[in-house]
Design an enzyme around this catalytic site. Structure first.
Site, short mmCIF file in Angstrom:
data_model
loop_
_atom_site.label_atom_id
_atom_site.label_comp_id
_atom_site.label_asym_id
_atom_site.label_seq_id
_atom_site.Cartn_x
_atom_site.Cartn_y
_atom_site.Cartn_z
N GLY A 68 -2.22 -3.48 0.72
CA GLY A 68 -3.04 -3.92 1.83
C GLY A 68 -2.20 -4.27 3.05
O GLY A 68 -2.74 -4.68 4.08
N THR A 98 1.04 -10.11 -1.75
CA THR A 98 1.10 -10.61 -0.38
C THR A 98 -0.27 -11.12 0.09
O THR A 98 -0.36 -12.07 0.86
CB THR A 98 1.54 -9.48 0.56
OG1 THR A 98 2.58 -8.75 -0.08
CG2 THR A 98 2.02 -10.01 1.88
N TYR A 129 1.80 -16.12 -2.44
CA TYR A 129 2.89 -15.96 -1.47
C TYR A 129 2.95 -17.15 -0.51
O TYR A 129 3.99 -17.62 -0.14
CB TYR A 129 2.59 -14.73 -0.61
CG TYR A 129 3.44 -13.51 -0.83
CD1 TYR A 129 3.65 -12.99 -2.10
CD2 TYR A 129 4.00 -12.84 0.26
CE1 TYR A 129 4.40 -11.83 -2.27
CE2 TYR A 129 4.73 -11.68 0.10
CZ TYR A 129 4.94 -11.18 -1.17
OH TYR A 129 5.66 -10.05 -1.33
N ARG A 162 6.84 -11.98 5.68
CA ARG A 162 5.44 -12.14 5.28
C ARG A 162 5.19 -13.51 4.63
O ARG A 162 4.07 -13.83 4.26
CB ARG A 162 5.04 -11.04 4.29
CG ARG A 162 5.06 -9.66 4.88
CD ARG A 162 5.14 -8.62 3.79
NE ARG A 162 6.40 -8.74 3.04
CZ ARG A 162 6.76 -7.92 2.05
NH1 ARG A 162 5.99 -6.94 1.69
NH2 ARG A 162 7.91 -8.10 1.43
N HIS A 194 9.44 -14.79 -4.89
CA HIS A 194 9.68 -13.51 -4.20
C HIS A 194 10.69 -13.80 -3.10
O HIS A 194 10.44 -14.64 -2.23
CB HIS A 194 8.35 -13.00 -3.60
CG HIS A 194 8.51 -11.99 -2.52
ND1 HIS A 194 8.23 -10.65 -2.68
CD2 HIS A 194 8.94 -12.12 -1.23
CE1 HIS A 194 8.48 -10.01 -1.55
NE2 HIS A 194 8.91 -10.88 -0.64
N HIS A 223 13.36 -9.70 -7.01
CA HIS A 223 13.83 -8.73 -6.00
C HIS A 223 15.30 -9.02 -5.65
O HIS A 223 15.73 -8.76 -4.52
CB HIS A 223 12.97 -8.77 -4.72
CG HIS A 223 11.50 -8.73 -4.95
ND1 HIS A 223 10.90 -7.87 -5.84
CD2 HIS A 223 10.48 -9.48 -4.42
CE1 HIS A 223 9.59 -8.07 -5.84
NE2 HIS A 223 9.31 -9.04 -5.01
N ARG A 226 17.63 -6.48 -3.81
CA ARG A 226 17.17 -5.79 -2.60
C ARG A 226 18.25 -5.63 -1.54
O ARG A 226 18.13 -4.79 -0.65
CB ARG A 226 15.91 -6.44 -2.02
CG ARG A 226 16.11 -7.75 -1.34
CD ARG A 226 14.78 -8.37 -0.96
NE ARG A 226 13.89 -7.44 -0.29
CZ ARG A 226 12.55 -7.46 -0.38
NH1 ARG A 226 11.94 -8.37 -1.10
NH2 ARG A 226 11.83 -6.60 0.27
N ASP A 284 7.14 -4.73 -11.04
CA ASP A 284 6.34 -4.96 -9.82
C ASP A 284 5.11 -4.03 -9.81
O ASP A 284 4.59 -3.67 -8.75
CB ASP A 284 7.18 -4.77 -8.56
CG ASP A 284 6.67 -5.56 -7.36
OD1 ASP A 284 5.65 -6.27 -7.50
OD2 ASP A 284 7.27 -5.44 -6.27
ZN ZN Z 1 7.41 -9.62 -4.38
#
Ligand code: ZN
Length: 393
Positions: A68, A98, A129, A162, A194, A223, A226, A284
């Site tokens: 989304g 999210t 989140y 975010r 996250h 994560h 990353r 995920d």
């Molecule tokens: Zn995440």
């Protein structure tokens, strides 16, 4: 009901040689070189040297969909029991993504309970989140104590554009509530974080730890592969007693942008002195991955649950058994991070969550979940009626 799996190559997480495994009801009753039950009423499965592994424990999935982020058109679909079973995942842990505005914890709860009705040991995180975090009962500690499938809070986003950029005081308050809820319920309690691309990385965890007597293992970041800098922080976190999770689903663009492939992240963390028992992999699944054609963003596709088995396959290559560090990161390590003592291992008293695999190409043949054979020779057989079944004429 008794089921005897005979002459399987036991992988837990090291190769342990040929064993017989007896399943009684939903649990493993015996694990021995040779179990003779002649004369008793027992269902016998000849494993003929196939690998027998614990069912996978996936600490980050989105069973009620995710995405989304590119607008409503990019929302991803719900995940069903068959999606997880084909991927060898018997314990998926669900989180909101999210979007905690059009996706609610109540919906996640319903989907988790559906997965349970279909035979899986599904669990979930409370929270969201964003801060203030979403809850089911109005309070994080109450969710942990009163709602059985809730094992912690997550994904709470830090260091991400975010995220709601929680302050140190907010993070500490949430962590304290999770700790209290985990203590009162006996679940342990986990704050599953996250971690985004922003420079502070894991710094908020260090600040919370400096200002409290909370245990480091409460803070479980994901994560962590990353980017290289975040991986380094995660290695320090693990060296000091924490757990760190690496995301297996990826895209060529992520790697190009500096993501460390999950297997490489695991190996370099172990080489740098991080305990191989506190590193985990998650899929995920249901989260969204951007898709580009010729440099143009053309849309998002959902991360797949089978990314874990894909990694296991690649890591196994043509070897006679899968690497123990990889198996551990998908089975006993995530179980121990979430304090699930009956998950992720093959021993008497553990839940009978088992995978039978053909060593040639590491193909998944059979899945047992709580003693029920839900995949047989590659075919998923779920005992409950599926919602999408054709109505009877
Ligand atoms: Zn995440």
């Amino acid at each position: 009901m008794l089921t005897l799996i005979r002459k399987a190559h036991l992988i837990d997480p090291e190769p342990l040689g040929l064993h017989d495994v007896l399943i009684a009801g939903s649990q493993i009753a015996r694990v021995e070189a040779d179990i003779d039950l002649s004369g008793s009423d027992v269902n016998i499965i000849e494993a003929e040297g196939r690998w027998l592994m614990p069912g996978l424990v996936d600490v980050l999935t989105h069973p009620c969909g995710g995405g989304g982020e590119g607008g409503f058109g990019n929302r991803t679909a719900e995940l069903e029991a068959a999606d997880f079973l084909r991927a060898g995942i018997t314990t998926p842990v669900g989180a909101l993504g999210t979007d905690s505005i059009t996706r609610r914890l109540e919906v996640l709860y319903g989907q988790v309970m559906k997965l349970r009705a279909h035979g899986l040991s599904a669990l979930m995180y409370s929270g969201s989140y964003r801060v203030p975090v979403a809850t089911l009962t109005g309070d994080v500690a109450r969710d942990l104590v009163l709602v059985e499938p809730v094992v912690g809070l997550g994904e709470l986003a830090i260091a991400d554009h975010r995220s709601s950029h929680p302050t140190a005081a907010e993070l500490l308050r949430i962590a304290s509530d999770v700790h209290l809820g985990g203590t009162l319920s006996g679940k342990g309690g986990t704050l599953f974080l996250h971690v985004g691309d922003a420079r502070p990385g894991l710094e908020p965890i260090e600040i919370a730890l400096e200002q409290s007597a909370l245990p480091r293992r409460l803070f479980y970041p994901t994560h962590c592969n990353r980017r290289a800098g975040l991986l380094e922080q995660s290695i320090e976190h693990v060296k000091q007693g924490g757990f760190a999770d690496f995301t297996v689903s990826t895209t060529p663009e992520f790697i190009e942008a500096g993501e460390v492939p999950a297997l490489e992240a695991l190996r370099s963390a172990i080489a740098a002195g991080a305990s191989a028992e506190r590193l985990t992999f998650s899929s995920d699944a249901g989260g969204s991955l951007p898709h580009y054609v010729g440099g143009e963003l053309t849309g998002l596709r959902p991360a797949r649950p089978d990314s874990l088995l894909d990694l296991l396959r690649r890591a196994s290559g043509n070897e006679s058994h899968p690497p123990a560090d990889v198996v551990a990161a998908m089975t006993r390590n995530p179980a121990s991070a979430l304090k699930l003592p009956r998950k992720g291992r093959i021993e008497p008293g553990a839940d009978a969550d088992l995978l039978l695999m053909d060593p040639a190409g590491a193909q998944l043949n059979d899945v047992f979940s709580l003693g029920q054979r839900l995949m047989r020779n590659g075919n998923v057989e779920i005992p409950m009626k599926q919602a999408h079944e054709e109505p009877r004429s």
